[in-house]
Scaffold this motif. Structure first.
Motif, PDB file in Angstrom:
ATOM      1  N   TYR A  78       0.811  -1.209   0.000  1.00 16.91           N
ATOM      2  CA  TYR A  78       0.000   0.000   0.000  1.00 16.91           C
ATOM      3  C   TYR A  78       0.850   1.267   0.000  1.00 16.91           C
ATOM      4  N   PHE A  79       2.134   1.151  -0.333  1.00 15.36           N
ATOM      5  CA  PHE A  79       2.974   2.330  -0.505  1.00 15.36           C
ATOM      6  C   PHE A  79       2.416   3.182  -1.640  1.00 15.36           C
ATOM      7  N   THR A  80       2.414   4.491  -1.439  1.00 15.86           N
ATOM      8  CA  THR A  80       1.942   5.403  -2.471  1.00 15.86           C
ATOM      9  C   THR A  80       2.996   5.557  -3.563  1.00 15.86           C
ATOM     10  N   ASP A  81       2.589   6.251  -4.625  1.00 11.29           N
ATOM     11  CA  ASP A  81       3.511   6.526  -5.725  1.00 11.29           C
ATOM     12  C   ASP A  81       4.748   7.265  -5.219  1.00 11.29           C
ATOM     13  N   ALA A  82       4.543   8.256  -4.337  1.00 15.27           N
ATOM     14  CA  ALA A  82       5.673   9.035  -3.800  1.00 15.27           C
ATOM     15  C   ALA A  82       6.601   8.162  -2.965  1.00 15.27           C
ATOM     16  N   GLN A  83       6.044   7.262  -2.169  1.00 16.24           N
ATOM     17  CA  GLN A  83       6.873   6.400  -1.318  1.00 16.24           C
ATOM     18  C   GLN A  83       7.684   5.412  -2.146  1.00 16.24           C
ATOM     19  N   ARG A  84       7.100   4.933  -3.239  1.00 16.23           N
ATOM     20  CA  ARG A  84       7.828   4.016  -4.113  1.00 16.23           C
ATOM     21  C   ARG A  84       8.984   4.734  -4.802  1.00 16.23           C
ATOM     22  N   CYS A 101      -2.162  -2.704  -9.326  1.00 17.58           N
ATOM     23  CA  CYS A 101      -2.054  -1.291  -8.954  1.00 17.58           C
ATOM     24  C   CYS A 101      -2.751  -1.108  -7.606  1.00 17.58           C
ATOM     25  N   PRO A 102      -2.034  -0.667  -6.564  1.00 16.39           N
ATOM     26  CA  PRO A 102      -2.633  -0.648  -5.230  1.00 16.39           C
ATOM     27  C   PRO A 102      -3.667   0.447  -5.006  1.00 16.39           C
ATOM     28  N   TYR A 103      -3.612   1.530  -5.806  1.00 16.66           N
ATOM     29  CA  TYR A 103      -4.535   2.651  -5.623  1.00 16.66           C
ATOM     30  C   TYR A 103      -5.263   2.943  -6.943  1.00 16.66           C
ATOM     31  N   THR A 104      -6.451   3.536  -6.838  1.00 17.71           N
ATOM     32  CA  THR A 104      -7.159   4.011  -8.027  1.00 17.71           C
ATOM     33  C   THR A 104      -6.467   5.261  -8.553  1.00 17.71           C
ATOM     34  N   LEU A 105      -6.311   5.337  -9.877  1.00 18.33           N
ATOM     35  CA  LEU A 105      -5.695   6.489 -10.530  1.00 18.33           C
ATOM     36  C   LEU A 105      -6.741   7.161 -11.417  1.00 18.33           C
ATOM     37  N   GLY A 106      -6.785   8.483 -11.388  1.00 25.28           N
ATOM     38  CA  GLY A 106      -7.789   9.165 -12.188  1.00 25.28           C
ATOM     39  C   GLY A 106      -7.533  10.650 -12.273  1.00 25.28           C
ATOM     40  N   LEU A 163      -7.208  21.769 -18.216  1.00 24.09           N
ATOM     41  CA  LEU A 163      -6.255  21.316 -17.207  1.00 24.09           C
ATOM     42  C   LEU A 163      -6.622  19.889 -16.797  1.00 24.09           C
ATOM     43  N   VAL A 164      -5.704  18.959 -17.041  1.00 24.08           N
ATOM     44  CA  VAL A 164      -5.915  17.561 -16.660  1.00 24.08           C
ATOM     45  C   VAL A 164      -5.058  17.275 -15.431  1.00 24.08           C
ATOM     46  N   ASP A 165      -5.719  17.151 -14.279  1.00 26.87           N
ATOM     47  CA  ASP A 165      -5.022  16.812 -13.030  1.00 26.87           C
ATOM     48  C   ASP A 165      -4.937  15.296 -12.895  1.00 26.87           C
ATOM     49  N   ILE A 166      -3.847  14.809 -12.289  1.00 27.90           N
ATOM     50  CA  ILE A 166      -3.687  13.367 -12.070  1.00 27.90           C
ATOM     51  C   ILE A 166      -3.683  13.112 -10.563  1.00 27.90           C
ATOM     52  N   TYR A 167      -4.584  12.231 -10.117  1.00 25.97           N
ATOM     53  CA  TYR A 167      -4.725  11.925  -8.693  1.00 25.97           C
ATOM     54  C   TYR A 167      -4.675  10.427  -8.453  1.00 25.97           C
ATOM     55  N   GLN A 168      -4.308  10.056  -7.207  1.00 24.34           N
ATOM     56  CA  GLN A 168      -4.464   8.672  -6.763  1.00 24.34           C
ATOM     57  C   GLN A 168      -5.221   8.675  -5.436  1.00 24.34           C
ATOM     58  N   GLY A 169      -6.092   7.681  -5.265  1.00 23.74           N
ATOM     59  CA  GLY A 169      -6.844   7.609  -4.021  1.00 23.74           C
ATOM     60  C   GLY A 169      -8.199   6.960  -4.234  1.00 23.74           C
ATOM     61  N   GLU A 170      -8.978   6.889  -3.158  1.00 20.82           N
ATOM     62  CA  GLU A 170     -10.258   6.185  -3.193  1.00 20.82           C
ATOM     63  C   GLU A 170     -11.440   7.088  -2.838  1.00 20.82           C
ATOM     64  N   SER A 171     -11.198   8.377  -2.613  1.00 16.25           N
ATOM     65  CA  SER A 171     -12.286   9.280  -2.250  1.00 16.25           C
ATOM     66  C   SER A 171     -12.974   9.825  -3.499  1.00 16.25           C
ATOM     67  N   ILE A 180      -4.500  12.130  -3.403  1.00 17.11           N
ATOM     68  CA  ILE A 180      -3.135  12.663  -3.547  1.00 17.11           C
ATOM     69  C   ILE A 180      -2.911  13.101  -4.991  1.00 17.11           C
ATOM     70  N   LYS A 181      -2.529  14.354  -5.169  1.00 18.15           N
ATOM     71  CA  LYS A 181      -2.262  14.862  -6.521  1.00 18.15           C
ATOM     72  C   LYS A 181      -0.857  14.457  -6.949  1.00 18.15           C
ATOM     73  N   LEU A 182      -0.769  13.858  -8.145  1.00 23.89           N
ATOM     74  CA  LEU A 182       0.523  13.396  -8.657  1.00 23.89           C
ATOM     75  C   LEU A 182       1.115  14.348  -9.693  1.00 23.89           C
ATOM     76  N   GLY A 183       0.291  15.109 -10.357  1.00 25.19           N
ATOM     77  CA  GLY A 183       0.792  15.999 -11.400  1.00 25.19           C
ATOM     78  C   GLY A 183      -0.349  16.580 -12.204  1.00 25.19           C
ATOM     79  N   GLU A 184      -0.013  17.310 -13.271  1.00 21.97           N
ATOM     80  CA  GLU A 184      -1.042  17.910 -14.122  1.00 21.97           C
ATOM     81  C   GLU A 184      -0.483  18.171 -15.509  1.00 21.97           C
ATOM     82  N   ILE A 185      -1.394  18.206 -16.500  1.00 15.85           N
ATOM     83  CA  ILE A 185      -1.038  18.586 -17.871  1.00 15.85           C
ATOM     84  C   ILE A 185      -1.993  19.691 -18.290  1.00 15.85           C
ATOM     85  N   ASN A 186      -1.430  20.815 -18.731  1.00 12.88           N
ATOM     86  CA  ASN A 186      -2.244  21.930 -19.230  1.00 12.88           C
ATOM     87  C   ASN A 186      -2.275  21.828 -20.753  1.00 12.88           C
ATOM     88  N   VAL A 187      -3.431  21.481 -21.302  1.00 10.09           N
ATOM     89  CA  VAL A 187      -3.541  21.175 -22.729  1.00 10.09           C
ATOM     90  C   VAL A 187      -4.174  22.354 -23.473  1.00 10.09           C
TER      91      VAL A 187
END
Length: 556
Positions: free
Chosen positions: A118-124, A357-362, A407-415, A422-429
């Motif tokens: 259950y380590f997050t992307d940042a912890q890995r 993949c331990p967490y949902t990505l979206g 703006l496409v934000d990238i998150y991981q989590g279950e909420s 947890i926000k992982l990054g973003e792409i401004n298109v």
């Protein structure tokens, strides 16, 4: 040479895969387990046993359980220096690598390292940075329960079956459900709690002891805190093997004692046991299995020795779990198997390992309700427990006509709300004028090493934008890694052949702190042993070391 490493919260191990199976290497003190503790003595780094003893004698220069800080910008102060968790982990890795190279007689350049499922992307990514700071290439990160099941599946099981692996270590709790068949170890679901482990059971004892004796733990000196935790850790282990135990120690100039039986400890621990139930139930739901569908339940991790853990599992599944694999070694042995797979060992040619993949990505989306627009909703693209590698695509549309960018934000989590994920990054298109209403295609690709690639393509023009999530806020970038690597190189790791002597002296100094009546004798012993070291006679040093160690054993 590729090695397998279990980089644990409380202890770490290293080994390699041989044709006959995994082989774990002993450290300079002859132990397979190296305490994940770091201490500074001037510019010299002490790792393992000597550092663990200095938690009592030099608490301001020593640190443990820093794995829980991986992936955060927190820095630990040791004397005048500050270290991130990645750097402290790198120092432990360097010590492990020295032990492996001493056993192998060759340089180690690559490793497979286990991480909590259950380590997050940042912890890995922080774990990968630790490997880089230690001077090795991390070929793969393997989830800890998967590693344990890999060792279990290849060494002890014939035929197929579904196995639930519960891994309760010093700092984390992980659950994985795996299916073993025809040389395949396939993960169906994983869940866990990154802040639940043996340390939390110890913390319960600390609070209960202080409450009984009306002590404010916040007012204790670092030395007294270290002594209290050390004694209660021993007390906890006694309760694992005996019906009841007693602890006696001196705090704030008072002689204190406490008796507790194992049922009383279990009652104290009930909140933690309830926290263990939630990830187990979640993994079972995600895998769509009932207890009767499982063939075996395997317990690994040092904290599963506590009888209350086996009782909990027995009550939940109405059967006894398996504990015949050494709980401290199972993950490391599995990591060596994964290293052997990476190294294409002939004895493992027929083995296939999958993971999830331990967490949902979206990403973030908005909902239009009447004339109002409500933002901040989480839109899953890759659901948790999807088998990796995986690539999935979805179509998104701008909110307004004539919108110039998306703006496409990238998150991981279950909420359902992004603010709790947890926000992982973003792409401004940028959107092509007059074409934006056709929307964009957003593709997430997640690989077995936890690398996430996000592609955004304009549906009308085919123009493509890409982001590879390699860094998260708070993580070290390439320049910082180079800078911190240079700083770590200035620290001297004590020669392996002298670590046994250092460990013995620090152990004697710790006992000196505790046994006031024996101080003159201990001081004489320490002085005599230091004098022997000055002789530089290996045979004489070895003889005196054995005698000194035996004398300390008798005192302890």
């Amino acid at each position: 040479m590729i090695v397998g490493i279990d980089l644990g919260t409380t202890h770490s191990l290293i080994g390699v895969h041989r044709p006959e199976g995994g082989e774990l290497f002993r450290n300079a003190h002859g132990d397979l387990l190296t305490p994940s503790v770091v201490s500074l003595d001037g510019d010299t780094v002490l790792v393992g046993k000597p550092a663990q003893d200095r938690l009592v004698t030099q608490p301001g220069l020593s640190v443990a359980t820093f794995k829980r800080l991986m992936g955060t910008p927190h820095e630990t102060r040791l004397g005048e220096r500050r270290f991130r968790a990645e750097e402290l982990s790198a120092l432990v890795l360097r010590s492990l690598l020295a032990d492996a190279e001493a056993a192998l007689g060759e340089k180690v350049t690559e490793a497979v390292i286990s991480v909590p499922a259950y380590f997050t992307d940042a912890q890995r990514k922080a774990t990968r940075s630790a490997g880089e700071l230690a001077g090795i290439k991390v070929e793969r990160l393997i989830n800890e329960p998967t590693a344990a099941a890999l060792a279990y599946g290849l060494r002890d099981r014939a035929g197929e079956g579904r196995v639930l692996v519960l891994d309760l270590g010093g700092g984390t709790f992980d659950v994985s459900i795996l299916e073993l068949f025809d040389g395949v170890v396939e993960v169906h679901a994983t869940a866990g709690d990154n802040f639940l482990g043996g340390e939390d059971f110890l913390e319960l004892l600390v609070k209960a002891f202080c409450a009984r004796h009306k002590i404010d733990p916040r007012r204790l000196t670092p030395h007294d805190t270290a002594v209290l935790r050390l004694r209660l850790e021993q007390f906890k282990r006694e309760l694992t093997d005996a019906r009841e135990a007693r602890v006696q120690l001196r705090l704030e100039s008072h002689d204190l004692e406490w008796e507790l039986d194992e049922p009383g400890f279990a009652q104290l621990s009930e909140p933690l046991l309830q926290r263990m139930r939630a990830p187990i139930e979640r993994a079972m739901r995600d895998a769509k299995l009932k207890p009767a569908d499982l063939d075996d339940i395997v317990l690994v991790g040092g904290a599963v020795r506590m009888p209350m853990v086996a009782r909990l599992v027995t009550r939940m599944f109405n059967r006894l779990p398996l504990r015949h694999i050494h709980p401290d070694q199972a993950i490391a042995l599995g990591a060596t198997v994964a290293a052997g797979l990476k190294d294409r060992a002939q004895s493992l040619e027929e083995v296939v390992l999958t993971d999830v993949c331990p967490y949902t990505l979206g990403t973030q989306i908005a909902h239009r309700v009447g004339n109002q627009v409500q933002t901040g909703y989480f839109h899953p693209i890759i659901p948790r427990n999807s088998v990796v590698p995986i690539s999935r695509e979805d179509q998104l549309f701008p909110l307004h006509e004539g919108q110039k960018q998306l703006l496409v934000d990238i998150y991981q989590g279950e909420s359902p709300m992004v603010e709790k994920n947890i926000k992982l990054g973003e792409i401004n298109v940028p959107l092509t004028p007059g074409k934006g209403t056709e929307g964009v295609l957003v593709r997430f690709t997640y690989d077995i090493n936890g690398l996430l690639q996000v592609e955004v393509t304009e549906a009308a023009t085919g123009q493509r934008h890409e982001l590879v999530i390699e860094q998260n806020p708070g993580l070290l970038d390439a320049a910082e890694i180079r800078e911190r690597l240079a700083r770590l190189q200035q620290l001297k790791v004590h020669p392996r052949e002298q670590q046994q002597n250092l460990a013995l002296i620090t152990r004697a100094e710790r006992i000196y702190e505790e046994l006031v009546d024996m101080r003159p004798t201990l001081q004489e012993w320490i002085a005599r042993f230091r004098n022997t070291l000055e002789s530089q006679d290996p045979a004489l040093i070895e003889q005196d070391r054995r005698q000194f160690n035996a004398a300390l054993d008798e005192l302890a």
